[in-house]
Every structure is written in C-alpha cells, then in structure tokens.
Design an enzyme around this catalytic site. Sequence first.
Site, PDB file in Angstrom:
ATOM      1  N   CYS A 121       0.795  -1.237   0.000  1.00  0.00           N
ATOM      2  CA  CYS A 121       0.000   0.000   0.000  1.00  0.00           C
ATOM      3  C   CYS A 121       0.827   1.287   0.000  1.00  0.00           C
ATOM      4  O   CYS A 121       0.763   2.079  -0.935  1.00  0.00           O
ATOM      5  CB  CYS A 121      -0.938   0.011   1.203  1.00  0.00           C
ATOM      6  SG  CYS A 121      -2.259  -1.214   1.142  1.00  0.00           S
ATOM      7  N   HIS A 156      -3.576   6.278   2.253  1.00  0.00           N
ATOM      8  CA  HIS A 156      -2.596   5.646   3.147  1.00  0.00           C
ATOM      9  C   HIS A 156      -1.339   6.502   3.307  1.00  0.00           C
ATOM     10  O   HIS A 156      -0.216   6.007   3.217  1.00  0.00           O
ATOM     11  CB  HIS A 156      -2.233   4.243   2.665  1.00  0.00           C
ATOM     12  CG  HIS A 156      -2.037   3.289   3.815  1.00  0.00           C
ATOM     13  ND1 HIS A 156      -2.292   1.949   3.735  1.00  0.00           N
ATOM     14  CD2 HIS A 156      -1.605   3.498   5.083  1.00  0.00           C
ATOM     15  CE1 HIS A 156      -2.044   1.362   4.887  1.00  0.00           C
ATOM     16  NE2 HIS A 156      -1.622   2.287   5.726  1.00  0.00           N
TER      17      HIS A 156
END
Length: 467
Positions: A52, A102
Amino acid sequence: MNKPNFLIIMSDEHSAQYSSVYGHPIIKTPNMDKISKQGMTFTNNFCNSPLCVPSRASFMTGQYVSNNEIWDNTKSMPSDKITWPYILRKNGYDAVLSGKMHLIGQDNLHGFERNLSFDPHIGEPLPHYSWDEGITKSTQPWNHIDEAGVGTSPMIEADNKIEKESLTFLSDKNRHNNPFALCVGFIAPHFPFKVPEKYFNQYFPDNILMPDPPKGHLSQLSNHSNRLREMFGLDHDWDEIQIRKSIAAYYGLCTFLDEKIGNLINALKNNNLFDNTIIIYTSDHGDMLGEHGLWRKMSFYDQSVRVPLQILGPKFIMGKIDKPVSNLDLFPTILDAANIDLEQYEYDGQSLIRALKNKDEDYLNDYVISEYFAHGTENPIGMVQKNDWKLIYEHGQIPKIELFNIKNDPNEYYNLSENPQNKKIIKELSDKLINLWGDPEKLRKKIIYDQNSRKIIRKLTGPGTLF
C-alpha cells in the site's frame, strides 16, 4: 484554454485480471466495461511496489520507491515532497481526497486540501519490521479465510461514506466555478472477505475459479514466496468451503466496487461535468487470492502486481494499449493533461497523453519496473517485465533469479532462469534494475539503517505518534 477536471479513483487490492474488462470469465464489472467502450484500457499496467504505502507514494510523486525512499508501510513521506495535488493546486485547481491514500504520519494530505471523508487504514499504526530481525514465522493461520462470508464490515461502511461524500462534492454547484481534481480512495476489494449478500450470492459456491496449480508447484516456490507463506500463516490447509467463500467474497467486492465507480461517473453526467472531466481508474496493487499458495500481495506474480488502468476524457480516444506502463506514469500524465509544463519537475514516469490522443505507442517504454523493500524479505527485490519476459531479482551474494515467459506460461508456473539459453535476457533485464539501484548492497544497508532508525524512534515516541 478550459482546464479539464479530474476524477481519479484508486481502489485497494484490485488485481487487473479480476474484472470482466481484463478477461475474467465470471466477475461482473459492467462499469469498467463501459469505460473501455469510451476510453483507453491499458492491458499491462503495473503498480510500482506490491504494498500500500510505497505503491501510493510512487503514484503521488511519480518516482520509483528506490528514489523516493518510501520503503514500506511504516515509512512516512516528507511533507516537503512535491506531489501532483500540490502542483494542480499551484495551477488553480481544487484538489481534494475522499477516502484512502494511506499517507501515514503527521501529514495525511500531502497536497490535497482536505479529505472529504476519512482514511480507515491510518487509524491504527501497522507493525514495523526490520530485516535485521529476520523472518518471524506465524503460529496461526491467516484469519481472514476462516472469517470470510456474507456480511458487512467497517471497510464496507467506510466505502459507503467515501462514496456519499464524493457524490455530495460532485453535486455542489461550485464545481462549475473552478477546475477540480477529486481523488476517491475506495477500500474494496481489500480484505476482510465480507460483502453483502446480494454480491456474495452472485458467486458462491460454484461461480468461481479455484486455484489449480500443476502438481508439485507449491514445493518449487521461490524463497520469497515461502517466506511470505510462513510469515503470514498462508501455508495452512484450509477447508475448501472457506476458500470458496473467500474467493466469492472477493469477487463480490469487485462488483461492489464497480457499482460505486458507475455511481461516480453518473454523478458527473447528472451534474453536467462529464464532458470536461478526465476519469482515471487504477488500484494500488492486487491480491494473490490463493494462487501459487499465496494470499494478500507483496509478490511479483501477476495477481499481485498488475493492476487496472483505464482513462477516459475529452479529446482521448477509445481502445486498448498493450505496452507496459505503471502507476508512476500517472504523475506526468495528470500534469500534462492539465497543460502544465513537465520540465519544471523531476519524475521517473512517462506521460501517456500521446497514447491517449492518437494511440501512439511507439514512444512508450518497452519495459516496466516494480520494487519491494518491505516485510517478508531480507534483501531488495525487483521485477522487470519486457515483451514476453518477466524477471524477478532478489539481491544477495548469489542473486536469486526467477524468469518467466509470460506468453507461453501466462500463469507463471515454470521458472526458466536455469536454462543456459536465457542468459542474455536475464542479463538485459537484471541490468535495468541494477542501473536504477546502483550498488544493491549499498541500497540494502541504507534500507536497514532506515528501518533500525525508525525502530528506535517508534520505541521512544510510541507506535502511531509519528508513524
């Protein structure tokens, strides 16, 4: 010149092959199909790291992970790092985020003016790993298989809120006053493998494809694949029903996500914004979904590293492009589409605008690179894919090499690195990675120093205080 708007949708953990437009015979993604009939579908688009935080940092900065140094999921990006949202705002755009990007640490925006909703994946700090500590073997099987099935989850609820706030933003009459870039970060189809009944029942129990590797394949996996299986409890012998539930839920999450993509595009049309908006859909990485004995990501197999890329907009043509591209190409593409001078900025990608306007593929690179410097390994690992060949290179005193002919072996079952006839292609692809990294051993030591420095800081300040 009238500046185009941008609707940029980034999902989480959506492998390209798990969608109808990319050839899946079962999964229903009708809105991605619609995009393909009006816009450009890049059939070989790759994330720049199958994890991520580093993948998204490459997307935001247009730089390889080895250049921007956002190695893993506990490495925060410096606030003075230039990103495409900052540059769009400098050029008169409203640039806002809705949902996940993120962006860990104290700066969760990195150029976006605000988050319309929230990022559910930055609330709890993730574990920090150091290569010096070696690989910790899990004592329990990965829990998300046994928990798979019909239901909802905080991530489903988060996506519903992300969609709602995005639709509200697009329906605001102020959207016609100033060019905007709305980046929508959905969680689906990321685990947990929970999805409402109407999506789950489209696939469970029999409307799925089960993993079906050749006999003996799991005994011949690479060191990296075996480390991932051990570290995350992926080597468990699950009941077939639970595997079917997990796959069906993932398929359902893909359809759930696709529905939201369609709702956002319809909102553009309903608010008279569609004709001047560039739509981009991609994902940060894929999911192995049981193939090669793996789940989650962190691998360079196709399921983990190849992700969708569809672009639709005014003056762009419809079609498919097979040349390999990657998500760091979106940094220059977005700026180029906004008529911003690219020479002012440093980036590793290439603008896709010429390909989008006239399907000119000749100028595009003929290879793509992805990198992995996070947990589940002890050395820098990289992938280079060019034409029919994919090379996976793990640094070491004796580098570990995997080589696949993806034309003859699209499932990547047969490692051809030991074949003497392949020495030339191995050297050609390895050299591309080494030219990027410089000295791989110096890179390894640099990463370990960074990991250990963060370990000290986190111990003294507390997990989540800084990162």
